[in-house]
Write an enzyme that holds these catalytic residues in place. Structure first.
Site, PDB file in Angstrom:
ATOM      1  N   ASP A 107       0.822  -1.210   0.000  1.00 29.25           N
ATOM      2  CA  ASP A 107       0.000   0.000   0.000  1.00 29.25           C
ATOM      3  C   ASP A 107       0.860   1.265   0.000  1.00 29.25           C
ATOM      4  O   ASP A 107       1.958   1.284   0.562  1.00 29.25           O
ATOM      5  CB  ASP A 107      -0.922  -0.022   1.238  1.00 29.25           C
ATOM      6  CG  ASP A 107      -2.069   0.964   1.103  1.00 29.25           C
ATOM      7  OD1 ASP A 107      -2.437   1.300  -0.040  1.00 29.25           O
ATOM      8  OD2 ASP A 107      -2.587   1.404   2.143  1.00 29.25           O
ATOM      9  N   GLY A 108       0.314   2.300  -0.628  1.00 26.45           N
ATOM     10  CA  GLY A 108       0.974   3.611  -0.596  1.00 26.45           C
ATOM     11  C   GLY A 108       1.447   4.110  -1.952  1.00 26.45           C
ATOM     12  O   GLY A 108       2.098   5.160  -2.037  1.00 26.45           O
TER      13      GLY A 108
ATOM     14  N   GLU B 210     -12.505  -4.705  -3.742  1.00 28.19           N
ATOM     15  CA  GLU B 210     -12.980  -3.337  -3.497  1.00 28.19           C
ATOM     16  C   GLU B 210     -12.277  -2.323  -4.410  1.00 28.19           C
ATOM     17  O   GLU B 210     -12.776  -1.210  -4.618  1.00 28.19           O
ATOM     18  CB  GLU B 210     -12.744  -2.951  -2.026  1.00 28.19           C
ATOM     19  CG  GLU B 210     -13.632  -3.682  -1.028  1.00 28.19           C
ATOM     20  CD  GLU B 210     -13.216  -5.132  -0.761  1.00 28.19           C
ATOM     21  OE1 GLU B 210     -12.027  -5.474  -0.970  1.00 28.19           O
ATOM     22  OE2 GLU B 210     -14.089  -5.930  -0.369  1.00 28.19           O
ATOM     23  N   ASN B 211     -11.116  -2.686  -4.944  1.00 30.27           N
ATOM     24  CA  ASN B 211     -10.371  -1.737  -5.783  1.00 30.27           C
ATOM     25  C   ASN B 211     -11.065  -1.439  -7.114  1.00 30.27           C
ATOM     26  O   ASN B 211     -10.717  -0.484  -7.802  1.00 30.27           O
ATOM     27  CB  ASN B 211      -8.935  -2.225  -6.037  1.00 30.27           C
ATOM     28  CG  ASN B 211      -8.032  -2.153  -4.816  1.00 30.27           C
ATOM     29  OD1 ASN B 211      -7.151  -2.979  -4.611  1.00 30.27           O
ATOM     30  ND2 ASN B 211      -8.231  -1.144  -3.969  1.00 30.27           N
TER      31      ASN B 211
ATOM     32  N   GLU C 135       2.026 -12.915  12.498  1.00 31.35           N
ATOM     33  CA  GLU C 135       2.589 -11.714  13.122  1.00 31.35           C
ATOM     34  C   GLU C 135       2.278 -10.551  12.183  1.00 31.35           C
ATOM     35  O   GLU C 135       2.438 -10.674  10.961  1.00 31.35           O
ATOM     36  CB  GLU C 135       4.110 -11.855  13.271  1.00 31.35           C
ATOM     37  CG  GLU C 135       4.534 -12.941  14.232  1.00 31.35           C
ATOM     38  CD  GLU C 135       4.024 -12.684  15.653  1.00 31.35           C
ATOM     39  OE1 GLU C 135       4.018 -11.521  16.091  1.00 31.35           O
ATOM     40  OE2 GLU C 135       3.614 -13.664  16.311  1.00 31.35           O
TER      41      GLU C 135
HETATM   42  C1  IPE Z   1      -5.284  -2.737   0.097  1.00 30.01           C
HETATM   43  O1  IPE Z   1      -5.028  -1.378  -0.120  1.00 30.01           O
HETATM   44  C2  IPE Z   1      -5.355  -3.466  -1.208  1.00 30.01           C
HETATM   45  C3  IPE Z   1      -4.088  -3.605  -1.900  1.00 30.01           C
HETATM   46  C4  IPE Z   1      -2.924  -3.250  -1.468  1.00 30.01           C
HETATM   47  C5  IPE Z   1      -4.190  -4.241  -3.188  1.00 30.01           C
HETATM   48  P1  IPE Z   1      -6.210  -0.321  -0.247  1.00 30.01           P
HETATM   49  O2  IPE Z   1      -5.566   0.995  -0.450  1.00 30.01           O
HETATM   50  O3  IPE Z   1      -7.190  -0.754  -1.268  1.00 30.01           O
HETATM   51  O4  IPE Z   1      -6.892  -0.434   1.178  1.00 30.01           O
HETATM   52  P2  IPE Z   1      -7.763   0.626   1.988  1.00 30.01           P
HETATM   53  O5  IPE Z   1      -8.797   1.158   1.048  1.00 30.01           O
HETATM   54  O6  IPE Z   1      -6.830   1.708   2.440  1.00 30.01           O
HETATM   55  O7  IPE Z   1      -8.317  -0.151   3.133  1.00 30.01           O
HETATM   56  C1  IPE Z   2      -1.806   0.120  -3.264  1.00 34.00           C
HETATM   57  O1  IPE Z   2      -1.550   1.476  -3.334  1.00 34.00           O
HETATM   58  C2  IPE Z   2      -2.028  -0.496  -4.615  1.00 34.00           C
HETATM   59  C3  IPE Z   2      -3.416  -0.896  -4.878  1.00 34.00           C
HETATM   60  C4  IPE Z   2      -4.403  -0.810  -4.031  1.00 34.00           C
HETATM   61  C5  IPE Z   2      -3.709  -1.401  -6.200  1.00 34.00           C
HETATM   62  P1  IPE Z   2      -2.724   2.534  -3.332  1.00 34.00           P
HETATM   63  O2  IPE Z   2      -3.120   2.798  -4.732  1.00 34.00           O
HETATM   64  O3  IPE Z   2      -3.816   2.111  -2.433  1.00 34.00           O
HETATM   65  O4  IPE Z   2      -1.979   3.801  -2.753  1.00 34.00           O
HETATM   66  P2  IPE Z   2      -2.538   4.832  -1.686  1.00 34.00           P
HETATM   67  O5  IPE Z   2      -2.967   4.038  -0.476  1.00 34.00           O
HETATM   68  O6  IPE Z   2      -3.681   5.536  -2.318  1.00 34.00           O
HETATM   69  O7  IPE Z   2      -1.386   5.722  -1.386  1.00 34.00           O
HETATM   70 MG    MG Z   3      -4.180   2.378  -0.445  1.00 30.38          MG
END
Ligand code: IPE
Ligand code: IPE
Ligand code: MG
Length: 232
Positions: free
Chosen positions: A20-21, A67-68, A199
């Site tokens: 994430d990020g 959910e993405n 963990e």
């Molecule tokens: C979790 O990240 C899913 C992936 C890394 C693929 P999200 O960015 O979708 O999660 P939320 O929305 O912050 O919970």
């Molecule tokens: C994780 O990064 C990748 C996917 C969920 C596909 P994000 O796209 O959620 O990045 P942030 O959380 O918005 O920074």
């Molecule tokens: Mg994210």
């Protein structure tokens, strides 16, 4: 008979990453979110290679959740393009020793993409280490699917094993550690069943900035933890 407690020094066989990020990484640089995903894809390759190098047998990454799909279509397209690039590259590297599995409902992907996902799984079967890529993955849906499988088989009362053996991760040990980058401390519908005793490791580092050195730090932390499994 009560189960014998597992020794606290359980080796780290399976590590999972909530990558994430990416979006925030790009935004901080004044770039479109897509660039964050591109940088994240590079990190993914480096991290997976490193885990293999340090002898971790199984790696699971959360690449795209159910959910993405609620994200803007352009962003979804760019993620799917990166997936396609990954597939092309993986087919070009027959010498790799990693068995690849996609966790999630693949039926939503149209041909030819779905065919390529399945073909890569077949081609890499039997290799020594494992890479699970969670794609169109949601843990609750996975558990429901598993229960429905058992019902279809005519089972009327389920044991834990009936559920575990019908999950997408059936042939893989449970994750020993789940790492989430990007600063949020939640599981976002990832490996809820399998991670019962994992963990958890959270870091503020954004996924594109996550390096093999960060992996080593997480692994070191793992070996400092005391996995009690409810025992003493
Ligand atoms: C979790 O990240 C899913 C992936 C890394 C693929 P999200 O960015 O979708 O999660 P939320 O929305 O912050 O919970
Ligand atoms: C994780 O990064 C990748 C996917 C969920 C596909 P994000 O796209 O959620 O990045 P942030 O959380 O918005 O920074
Ligand atoms: Mg994210």
């Amino acid at each position: 008979m009560p189960r014998k407690p597992t020794p606290q020094t359980t080796p780290l066989r399976h590590i999972a990453f909530i990558m994430d990020g990416n979006g925030r990484w790009a935004r901080r640089r004044g770039m479109p979110r897509e660039m964050g995903h591109r940088a994240g894809a590079k990190t993914f390759r480096r991290v997976v290679d490193h885990c293999d190098k340090i002898g971790i047998q199984a790696v699971t990454v959360y690449a795209f959740s159910t959910e993405n799909w609620s994200r803007p279509p352009e962003e979804i397209n760019s993620i799917m393009e990166l997936l396609s690039d990954f597939l092309t590259e993986a087919f070009d590297r027959p010498e790799d020793q990693v068995e690849i599995r996609f966790l999630g409902d693949k039926s939503v992907f149209e041909l030819p993409l779905r065919g390529r996902l399945e073909q890569l799984e077949q081609r890499t079967t039997g290799r020594k280490s494992r890479l699970n890529i969670a794609l169109n993955y949601g843990s609750r849906a996975e558990i429901v699917h598993s229960v429905n499988t058992a019902i279809k088989e005519g089972k009327r009362q389920l044991a834990e094993d009936d559920i575990s053996t019908a999950l997408y991760t059936a042939d893989c040990p449970d994750p020993d550690m789940i790492v989430r980058t990007g600063g949020d401390m939640r599981l976002s519908n990832f490996l809820l069943w399998q991670g019962a005793y994992a963990e958890l490791y959270f870091t503020d580092t954004l996924w594109p900035d996550f390096t093999p050195r960060h992996v080593d730090k997480a692994v070191k932390e793992y070996y400092r933890r005391h996995r009690r499994y409810g025992g003493l």
